[in-house]
Every structure is written in C-alpha cells, then in structure tokens.
Design a protein around this motif. Sequence first.
Motif, PDB file in Angstrom:
ATOM      1  N   HIS A 303      29.812  36.362  32.537  1.00 31.67           N
ATOM      2  CA  HIS A 303      29.864  35.350  33.309  1.00 31.67           C
ATOM      3  C   HIS A 303      28.719  34.759  33.817  1.00 31.67           C
ATOM      4  CE1 HIS A 303      31.413  32.572  36.261  1.00 31.67           C
ATOM      5  NE2 HIS A 303      31.891  32.002  35.621  1.00 31.67           N
ATOM      6  N   TYR A 398      39.157  35.173  33.175  1.00 30.01           N
ATOM      7  CA  TYR A 398      37.981  34.910  32.691  1.00 30.01           C
ATOM      8  C   TYR A 398      37.897  33.893  31.607  1.00 30.01           C
ATOM      9  CZ  TYR A 398      35.155  38.148  35.467  1.00 30.01           C
ATOM     10  OH  TYR A 398      34.633  38.557  36.588  1.00 30.01           O
ATOM     11  N   MET A 401      38.096  30.713  33.395  1.00 26.72           N
ATOM     12  CA  MET A 401      36.683  30.235  33.769  1.00 26.72           C
ATOM     13  C   MET A 401      35.601  29.750  32.669  1.00 26.72           C
ATOM     14  SD  MET A 401      36.175  33.323  36.700  1.00 26.72           S
ATOM     15  CE  MET A 401      34.843  32.457  37.252  1.00 26.72           C
ATOM     16  N   LYS A 404      36.486  26.178  31.337  1.00 21.54           N
ATOM     17  CA  LYS A 404      35.998  25.213  32.192  1.00 21.54           C
ATOM     18  C   LYS A 404      34.318  25.226  31.990  1.00 21.54           C
ATOM     19  CE  LYS A 404      39.489  25.749  35.666  1.00 21.54           C
ATOM     20  NZ  LYS A 404      40.064  26.112  37.137  1.00 21.54           N
TER      21      LYS A 404
END
Length: 683
Positions: A303, A398, A401, A404
């Motif tokens: 990430h 995750y 996330m 997005k």
Amino acid sequence: MASSSSTAAASLATKTPNPLSSKVTSVLSSSYADTEFREALALLDERGVLNTPETRRQLRLDLQKEVIDSNGEIIDEFSKVSEQLRRIGVTIGKLNESFNEMKKEIGAAHQATSSTLEEASRLMTQKQQVEQKQTLLKAFRGNFILSDDETAALTLMSEPVDDLYFSTLAKAKKITKDCEVLLGFENQTLGLEVMELASKNLNLGFQKLYKWVQKEFKTLNLENPQIGSSIRRALRVLAERPTLFQNCLDYFAEAREHVLSDSFYTALTGSSASGVENTSIKPIDLAAHDTLRYVGDMLAWVHSAAVSEREALEGLFIGEAEEIKRGIQAGRENEIWRLAEEEGDGAHDFDAVKTLNELVDRDVSGAVRILRQRVEQVIQTNEETILAYKLANLLNFYKSMFSKLLGSGSSLVESLGLLEAEALRQFRSLARDHVAALQGDFVQTPADSRPPEFLFEALEQLTAIMKTYETSLASSAEQEADFETIMAEAFDPFMLGCAIMAQTLHPPSNSIFLANCFLTALSTLAPFEFTSKRVARLQAKIGTERSRLVESQYIFFRKESGLDALIIALSTMSDAAEDVEKVPLLEAAQAPALTQAGQILDDFLPSALMDAVQKLKHLQDSRLAQEITEEAAEKFCVDFEHVEQMLMLADELAEQKQGENDEPRSLRALFPRTSGEIRVLLS
C-alpha cells in the motif's frame, strides 16, 4: 335733400388726406422695437443732442458732413490699395517671365534625360520585383523550410531535448499542416516535396523524443517530489503519437515493476534478488512475530509503495491531462490504421486518472505476485479458525483501500479479492471441521442445565471475530448483511447443537437449558450493532421459552395445591344461574374432595413460592426466574378467585332454596381459604 348733401360732404371729407392724421399715422406705424432705430436713439444719447428745431436742422447737416468725411477717408484708403495692387501686378509679370524661362530650360532638360529616366524607372521596377521575390523566398524558407540548426536539433540524438527542440518540432508540425495550402494549387510538386521533407523530419523528431523519454525513464527518480518539467512536456508532446506514447508507458511500467519487485523482495528478506544484502532494512520475514502481523506488514508495504507511486506519477498525468488528451485525439486522427482498430474495439477518450491508476497497478504487479504467493501459503498452512477470519478481514480492509486508490477493476484489487475468498473458504472449512469434531458433545447435556462448554468456546471465538469485523469499512447495513454468512458458520451450528441437546431433556429442564443458551448468546451479540436482527431473534426465542416456563410453573401451582381437579371442573362455568346450580353436583365440589383439597392447599402454601423458585434454580437469570414465578402465581391466583367466586355463588343459591327444617350445607366452610390470603402467601 339736406340729409343726402350732408352725407356726401362727410364722405368727401373722409377721402381728403389730413396732414396731421398722416403724421400721427406715420408715427404710430413706426416700430420702435427696430434694431436700427434703437441704435440711432442710442447714438443721439451719446451726442447729448436736445430735441429742438435748430438742433434737428443742424443734426442733419452734421450727419451729412460726417458721411462726406467718411467717404473721403475711404477713397484715400482705396488709393493706397490700388497702388499695392499695381505693384503686385508688376511682380506677377516678372514671375511669369521667370516661369516661362524655367519651363523652356526644363523642357530642354527633360528631352535630354528622358531616356535615362525611363531606364531608371525600369530598373526600379525590377528592383521592387526582386525585393518582393526575396521577401517571398525568405518567408517561404522561414515558414516551410527548417534551417540546418533546427534540423540538427530536431533529428540528431547528440543534441539535447530542450526548448529549441520543442519549438522546432512545433514548427515542423505547422509546416506539415500549412502544406495543405500548397497542395491546393495546380502545381503540387513543391507542396509534396516540402511535406515529404517536413514529415520525414517530424517522424525523426518523434523517434528522438521517444528514445529520450525511454532514457529518462531509466534514471527517473520517483522519490523526488518535483519531477522535472521536461519529462512532463515530453509526454504531453509524445501523446500525439499514441503508439509511441503507449510504448513508453509500457516500458516505464515494466521498468518500475522490476524495481518494485526487487524492493519488495529486499523488504521481505533483507537482500536483493541478486544476493546483495542490505543491512539498513529489517526484513519482514524476521520482524513479523505472528502470521497476522506478517501478512499485515506485507500489505502495508504494498500500500505504501502504491501510494508513493501514484503521488509521484500524478504530476506526469493529472496536471497535463487536457493537453495529453488533445494530443492523443490528434494522434488518433493522424494514425488512420490505429483509428480504425480502436473504432472496432470501441476505444474511449483518454482518461488521465484511469491511465494513472492502470500504470500504478502495473508497476506494483510484480510485488503483488510475490504477495499473493506468500499470503496463499499462509492461508493454506493456517489451522486456526479465528486467525483465518482475521486474515480475511485484513485482506478485505486493504481491498477497500486499494479500491479507493486504484479503482475496483484493478488487478491488485482482484488479487486481494481472490485471497479474501480463499481465506473465507479456509475459515468456513475450519469452522465446519470444528463443528464436526463436536458432534459427540451434542448429546452430553450438562446436569445443571447450564450452557455446554462448546457454546462458550464458540461464543468466545465469535466475539473475537465480531470485534475484528467491527473495524471493517462497510456501513452498518452492509455489515449486518455480510456478517450473516459468518453467523451461519460460527454461530448457527452451535445453537443447533444446543437445540439437539435440549430434545433429550424433559420439561421444564429443556426450556431452562435453551433459555440459558439463548441468554448467553444474547449477552455476546447484544454489544454489536450489526447483530441487531440476530438479537431480536434470540429475544423472541427467549420469550417463547419464558412462556413455556410460566406455563410449567402455573401447572406446578395447580397440581401441588390440590386444586387442579376443581379448577378444571369450574373453568368452563360462568356466574350464570344454570352453571351455579351445577357446582354442588360436581365430584370435585363434594365435601370429602373439598376437605382434602383444603388440607393439601394449607400444606402447600407456606413453602409454595420457595418450591416454585427452586424449580428454576438452574435458570441463570434470577430476575427472569422471579418474573416467571410471579406471572405463574398471578395466573394461579386468578383461577383461585374464579373458584372462590363460584363456591360463594353456589352457597348463596343454596341458602335461597333451602327450607326452614333443612340443614345448611356451606361449600366455603369446607374450603375456607380466600384469594386475598393466597395472594399474600404467594407474593
């Protein structure tokens, strides 16, 4: 006669002019408002003239004298003017003579120089034509021909890609467009030659830019928050060649994929793929002490890399989005073969955000492959039910996330979705294996009606799962719907086992056992908002078991009090006279039966409430046990009031019908207890 003569004389007198009347008429007809008259009067005022006959005669003479003097002065002035005009005439005559002489000399000179002037005029015309051709040629060369320096800057790889290159590239594109004008003339040779040369230089220029961009991508430092404006400008211009632009993006994505894959491998192991150890990095393989921490650290690294990659590349696409879009559109119009292919594929306009997300997704794809392999290994080797769910929830977190960040259609999100599904499958498999292992425990009911141990263990695991799920990013409505699948695996089988165990018990033990199980489950689910429907179902089931326990306690009161037969016999009767007459005839209302019932009731009442409560001693909620006993006692009191009322009505009816010598027979004397006493003893 006299009258007619007088009339004629009057008319004659009227026609004869009268000097006085004429004078008066003349004076009256004069306009004193006339400007000249006012000026004359003003002049007389200035002279101070008095209005007397002598003055009037002298005034006329003075005026005439002044007029004569003025005329004389005018004549003198005109004599001077005449003298001046005479002198001017003499001067004009001399000028005419000089002009004639000059005219003769000029005519002679003109005749002598006419041939020279004609030659000079012809040469001037030729000079103007040559200058026009020079200007036209200069303009043509400036607009349609690249200079040697410009050609070198545009095509030679040894020359830098600077402002001169971009200005030359813009000029070459303008030349190509302007050649369309030359092709409009009859003689198209010049236009074709110029367009061929310009197109050749333009293609070489784009090839140079393409190679330069690839070279820059090799050394591009994405850690630098300020990426050079030259690379952004180059990409904006290169977008006019969609094929080269896409090739550059593919090349960049491939290079970044290798870089990030190596970085991720180094972060995992502490050494690069080639074996070079990096002592400044603490390897994730060694730093993570447990499975969940290990997977979380890997996901956090990916990430962080994706966020850093996106932030670094935003300057290349977002700021120049409109220019790149226009460039790609123009390039598609020029590349006819590509335009036809994209029309067949249904291609859409350039989307900067989508392109950025796709590029970042491709950049981290190598690291994602490594991540997926390791996470799959962790999931497959895990044997803990809670850990399996925590892994699935972590992957879901995750995945949300990354959705997005890169969009729901990215390969990274799809990979995490597959891993989450794999973790959930492992969770369900472990949960089912655990339930299968407990099948033997489902027939061993605890002696004290308390919930079985496997239910406590299951609820403990479910609590850990719910606390984990509570941190998810889904809304409350989505949470409740999504969590149903978890409840089906981690809750329903254990509650079904409790129901199977309850089938082996007799009332009211089965209801007490189920109520204890439901109460324990309710205390576990109630603190969480996304289990509201399940909580409502448990409350309804508890209410059902509560009703059964109330009925059981009520039956206990009736049977142990000895009034069951009497209550049953009187339950169908009302206070109507025909029903009251039947009461003394009932078997349960006979003297021996009533006497025995009264004795049993007296023996039962002192310890009735304690005995009833003792029956529910295994119910874990003492308050609920108290409420159940009180409700059952209330129902018993209501029935006793009906019995008391019917016995009293029967005695009253018997007193009315008995004779003087009849011996009175009172049912209440055989059964003296009152409803008030019952309520006091059972309260």
